[in-house]
Design an enzyme around this catalytic site. Sequence first.
Site, mmCIF file in Angstrom:
data_model
loop_
_atom_site.group_PDB
_atom_site.id
_atom_site.type_symbol
_atom_site.label_atom_id
_atom_site.label_comp_id
_atom_site.label_asym_id
_atom_site.label_seq_id
_atom_site.Cartn_x
_atom_site.Cartn_y
_atom_site.Cartn_z
ATOM 1 N N CYS A 43 0.827 -1.214 0.000
ATOM 2 C CA CYS A 43 0.000 0.000 0.000
ATOM 3 C C CYS A 43 0.856 1.257 0.000
ATOM 4 C CB CYS A 43 -0.922 -0.029 1.214
ATOM 5 S SG CYS A 43 -1.871 1.478 1.396
ATOM 6 N N CYS A 48 -1.494 1.754 -3.070
ATOM 7 C CA CYS A 48 -2.471 2.833 -2.876
ATOM 8 C C CYS A 48 -1.860 4.227 -2.851
ATOM 9 C CB CYS A 48 -3.208 2.649 -1.546
ATOM 10 S SG CYS A 48 -3.319 0.989 -0.917
ATOM 11 N N LYS A 51 0.140 5.438 -5.996
ATOM 12 C CA LYS A 51 -0.870 5.457 -7.066
ATOM 13 C C LYS A 51 -1.736 6.702 -6.961
ATOM 14 C CE LYS A 51 -4.676 4.081 -6.205
ATOM 15 N NZ LYS A 51 -5.348 2.815 -6.081
ATOM 16 N N ALA A 115 11.739 -13.849 6.203
ATOM 17 C CA ALA A 115 11.539 -14.860 7.243
ATOM 18 C C ALA A 115 10.791 -16.039 6.643
ATOM 19 C CB ALA A 115 10.731 -14.258 8.390
ATOM 20 N N GLY A 178 -8.384 -5.479 -16.844
ATOM 21 C CA GLY A 178 -9.658 -4.762 -16.774
ATOM 22 C C GLY A 178 -10.076 -4.488 -15.342
ATOM 23 N N TYR A 180 -9.308 -2.886 -11.263
ATOM 24 C CA TYR A 180 -9.169 -1.485 -10.859
ATOM 25 C C TYR A 180 -7.746 -0.961 -11.035
ATOM 26 C CZ TYR A 180 -7.132 -2.357 -6.199
ATOM 27 O OH TYR A 180 -6.298 -2.706 -5.177
ATOM 28 N N ILE A 181 -6.746 -1.822 -10.877
ATOM 29 C CA ILE A 181 -5.371 -1.325 -11.006
ATOM 30 C C ILE A 181 -5.096 -0.931 -12.466
ATOM 31 C CG2 ILE A 181 -2.931 -1.977 -10.822
ATOM 32 C CD1 ILE A 181 -3.678 -3.634 -8.348
ATOM 33 N N GLU A 184 -7.005 2.285 -13.218
ATOM 34 C CA GLU A 184 -6.411 3.468 -12.603
ATOM 35 C C GLU A 184 -5.154 3.902 -13.352
ATOM 36 O OE1 GLU A 184 -7.957 2.871 -8.013
ATOM 37 O OE2 GLU A 184 -6.034 2.035 -8.566
ATOM 38 N N ARG A 201 -9.506 -8.625 -22.047
ATOM 39 C CA ARG A 201 -10.149 -9.732 -22.782
ATOM 40 C C ARG A 201 -11.671 -9.670 -22.667
ATOM 41 N NH1 ARG A 201 -8.443 -14.460 -18.488
ATOM 42 N NH2 ARG A 201 -9.509 -13.413 -16.818
ATOM 43 N N ARG A 207 -15.033 -5.881 -13.813
ATOM 44 C CA ARG A 207 -15.960 -6.993 -13.568
ATOM 45 C C ARG A 207 -16.394 -6.996 -12.095
ATOM 46 N NH1 ARG A 207 -15.045 -12.675 -12.762
ATOM 47 N NH2 ARG A 207 -12.812 -12.271 -12.835
ATOM 48 N N GLY A 264 -3.558 -9.435 -12.697
ATOM 49 C CA GLY A 264 -3.923 -10.142 -11.473
ATOM 50 C C GLY A 264 -2.770 -10.212 -10.497
ATOM 51 N N ASP A 305 -3.877 -9.787 2.042
ATOM 52 C CA ASP A 305 -3.964 -10.302 0.669
ATOM 53 C C ASP A 305 -3.556 -11.770 0.560
ATOM 54 O OD1 ASP A 305 -4.653 -7.726 0.021
ATOM 55 O OD2 ASP A 305 -3.066 -7.437 -1.475
ATOM 56 N N ALA A 343 -13.202 2.519 -3.479
ATOM 57 C CA ALA A 343 -13.096 3.514 -4.548
ATOM 58 C C ALA A 343 -12.226 2.974 -5.665
ATOM 59 C CB ALA A 343 -12.476 4.793 -4.000
ATOM 60 N N HIS A 438 -26.639 22.477 -0.235
ATOM 61 C CA HIS A 438 -26.767 23.068 -1.566
ATOM 62 C C HIS A 438 -25.780 24.214 -1.761
ATOM 63 C CE1 HIS A 438 -28.832 24.140 -5.241
ATOM 64 N NE2 HIS A 438 -28.848 25.402 -4.850
ATOM 65 N N GLU A 443 -26.013 16.439 -2.820
ATOM 66 C CA GLU A 443 -27.404 16.677 -2.432
ATOM 67 C C GLU A 443 -28.356 15.786 -3.225
ATOM 68 O OE1 GLU A 443 -29.206 20.559 -3.525
ATOM 69 O OE2 GLU A 443 -27.338 20.937 -4.571
HETATM 70 P P1 FAD Z 1 1.249 -6.094 1.875
HETATM 71 O O1 FAD Z 1 0.906 -4.685 2.126
HETATM 72 O O2 FAD Z 1 1.546 -6.520 0.489
HETATM 73 O O3 FAD Z 1 2.462 -6.436 2.824
HETATM 74 C C1 FAD Z 1 3.104 -7.672 2.790
HETATM 75 C C2 FAD Z 1 4.556 -7.454 3.086
HETATM 76 O O4 FAD Z 1 5.176 -8.703 3.363
HETATM 77 C C3 FAD Z 1 5.329 -6.862 1.919
HETATM 78 O O5 FAD Z 1 5.938 -5.648 2.321
HETATM 79 C C4 FAD Z 1 6.360 -7.918 1.552
HETATM 80 O O6 FAD Z 1 7.595 -7.356 1.142
HETATM 81 C C5 FAD Z 1 6.491 -8.668 2.856
HETATM 82 N N1 FAD Z 1 6.929 -10.063 2.728
HETATM 83 C C6 FAD Z 1 6.499 -10.993 1.856
HETATM 84 N N2 FAD Z 1 7.068 -12.180 2.120
HETATM 85 C C7 FAD Z 1 7.893 -11.995 3.187
HETATM 86 C C8 FAD Z 1 8.737 -12.850 3.936
HETATM 87 N N3 FAD Z 1 8.819 -14.148 3.683
HETATM 88 N N4 FAD Z 1 9.459 -12.315 4.946
HETATM 89 C C9 FAD Z 1 9.368 -10.993 5.265
HETATM 90 N N5 FAD Z 1 8.548 -10.141 4.581
HETATM 91 C C10 FAD Z 1 7.812 -10.644 3.562
HETATM 92 N N6 FAD Z 1 -5.964 -1.081 -1.585
HETATM 93 C C11 FAD Z 1 -6.830 -0.106 -1.184
HETATM 94 O O7 FAD Z 1 -7.518 -0.286 -0.178
HETATM 95 N N7 FAD Z 1 -6.932 1.070 -1.878
HETATM 96 C C12 FAD Z 1 -6.184 1.332 -2.976
HETATM 97 O O8 FAD Z 1 -6.315 2.400 -3.576
HETATM 98 C C13 FAD Z 1 -5.271 0.333 -3.412
HETATM 99 N N8 FAD Z 1 -4.489 0.550 -4.495
HETATM 100 C C14 FAD Z 1 -3.582 -0.393 -4.870
HETATM 101 C C15 FAD Z 1 -2.791 -0.148 -5.982
HETATM 102 C C16 FAD Z 1 -1.879 -1.073 -6.400
HETATM 103 C C17 FAD Z 1 -1.010 -0.781 -7.596
HETATM 104 C C18 FAD Z 1 -1.747 -2.298 -5.689
HETATM 105 C C19 FAD Z 1 -0.757 -3.339 -6.133
HETATM 106 C C20 FAD Z 1 -2.525 -2.577 -4.589
HETATM 107 C C21 FAD Z 1 -3.457 -1.617 -4.161
HETATM 108 N N9 FAD Z 1 -4.287 -1.841 -3.059
HETATM 109 C C22 FAD Z 1 -5.187 -0.875 -2.671
HETATM 110 C C23 FAD Z 1 -4.263 -3.117 -2.330
HETATM 111 C C24 FAD Z 1 -3.443 -3.000 -1.044
HETATM 112 O O9 FAD Z 1 -2.155 -2.500 -1.355
HETATM 113 C C25 FAD Z 1 -3.323 -4.367 -0.387
HETATM 114 O O10 FAD Z 1 -4.615 -4.909 -0.218
HETATM 115 C C26 FAD Z 1 -2.651 -4.277 0.967
HETATM 116 O O11 FAD Z 1 -1.363 -3.736 0.858
HETATM 117 C C27 FAD Z 1 -2.583 -5.678 1.599
HETATM 118 O O12 FAD Z 1 -1.897 -5.609 2.823
HETATM 119 P P2 FAD Z 1 -1.122 -6.890 3.350
HETATM 120 O O13 FAD Z 1 -0.650 -6.562 4.721
HETATM 121 O O14 FAD Z 1 -1.944 -8.102 3.164
HETATM 122 O O15 FAD Z 1 0.110 -7.081 2.357
#
Ligand code: FAD
Length: 453
Positions: A43, A48, A51, A115, A178, A180-181, A184, A201, A207, A264, A305, A343, A438, A443
């Site tokens: 993020c 986020c 972006k 880790a 197609g 949101y990323i 955007e 596609r 979707r 994806g 995620d 959003a 207004h 509104e």
């Molecule tokens: P992450 O934030 O991905 O954090 C996981 C972390 O774990 C990473 O820093 C990674 O380096 C670390 N990691 C992985 N494996 C290991 C390991 N073995 N040892 C140590 N560290 C490790 N969401 C919104 O709500 N609004 C938005 O506008 C939005 N825009 C986005 C735009 C883009 C381009 C992208 C790609 C995503 C966007 N998202 C948005 C989604 C959002 O970024 C994710 O949903 C969110 O970051 C998920 O948080 P997380 O903690 O699951 O994972």
Amino acid sequence: MSAFDVDLFVIGGGSGGVRAARIAATYGARVMIAEEFRYGGTCVIRGCVPKKLMVLAGRFADDFRDAAGYGWSVGETRFDWRALIAAKDREIARLEGVYRGNLERAGVTVRDGRAVIEGPHEVRLLATGERIRAAHILVAVGARPSLEPTIPGGELGITSNEVFDLAEQPRRVLVIGGGYIAVEFAGIFAGLGSETALLHRGDKLLRGFDEELRDKLGAAYARRGVELLLGRTAEAMERTGDGIAVRLSSGETRVFDQVLVATGRRPNTAGLGLETANVALDEGGAIVVDAYSRTLCPSIYAVGDVTNRANLTPVAIREGHAFADTVFGGKPTMVSHEIIPTAVFSTPEIGTVGCSEELARARGGEVAIYKTSFRSMRATLSGRDDPVFMKLVVDKPSDRLLGAHLMGPESGELIQLLGTLVTMGATKADLDRTIAVHPTAAEELVTMRTPVA
Ligand code: FAD
């Protein structure tokens, strides 16, 4: 003395992991966290936040055009890609420091590096070989962009990981996807003046969103000069003297300076050692968890995620917080994924919450639809095309607001509050008895009286 070195080891310093670590520490738990890239995670570092900064940059082109309609002479404008990237990098570095500082202030032991899991209670830091025995392990490793489906030459494309650091602004750019990323980034590049094409596609963008919203966004993008290449796929890419030649399934070949593949994301579970603790994955590689984010291994939880529930920052944060409350705060907390306002920072912007009209109808209930479209007030004097669309989906028998779907300026801001209304079970009558503000676009949300369907 405890048999464990720490009460909690968090793998991943992103949205979910950082929140869980901090809250667990405030409950008195001994917490260690490891991050292999940069604190803040997707993020903050490459999602986020950067972006949105780039979206805001792209929208100045509209502002300059509007200003002229209001009597301002703006003069010649010029966009400097490198200046934007440098400013963005400074802000991201600042935020990264804030995240790390917040962890340290909460008493969390912060480690840098990858880790891996070596058993239900064991984690190893690859850089140092240090082994830590943890009462609980939280997997919050997020997801990464995938270049699938693989096509010949597909490695010439970049993903959202690289797009934030491009040295030059591409003059001609193809965005594939197609979701949101993709949507955007097509909006960002078009706003910044790149010749932009969007290849998908499917026959519509976004979707799963309300169909009318999908139609209106497609039309708005086409009017803004984004070339929509729908119902087509990329079959091959090849480097030529002039750029990257992309062969499309429709037979034509088009040349671009950059191709951004945003088709994806895949959970980051490979090579994490999850099999050493019998943590189950689904067919897409996401960790299977219950409503408390617990995996099949009782000492291991997963949030964000990597569990592929609803891949958004606020959801990862909520899951991380609920995990800490459950395991260390004595407050078992489940996270509901039913109503999630969200959003899309396209231009025009989208905000959506709850059921689409299609979903509401598919569920078989009696539905009333209220909608309106108009040009934003700001664009009236400039004559710019700046459409606003608002739709409310109401359950007829109960009068409850089931969904709201917006397109237009500040829809992301508006949907936050509509999200509260849908979550609290507000009715259409509640909207009707609210006095309008207004003159605003919002509104309309409280003045739509006659259902259109
Ligand atoms: P992450 O934030 O991905 O954090 C996981 C972390 O774990 C990473 O820093 C990674 O380096 C670390 N990691 C992985 N494996 C290991 C390991 N073995 N040892 C140590 N560290 C490790 N969401 C919104 O709500 N609004 C938005 O506008 C939005 N825009 C986005 C735009 C883009 C381009 C992208 C790609 C995503 C966007 N998202 C948005 C989604 C959002 O970024 C994710 O949903 C969110 O970051 C998920 O948080 P997380 O903690 O699951 O994972």
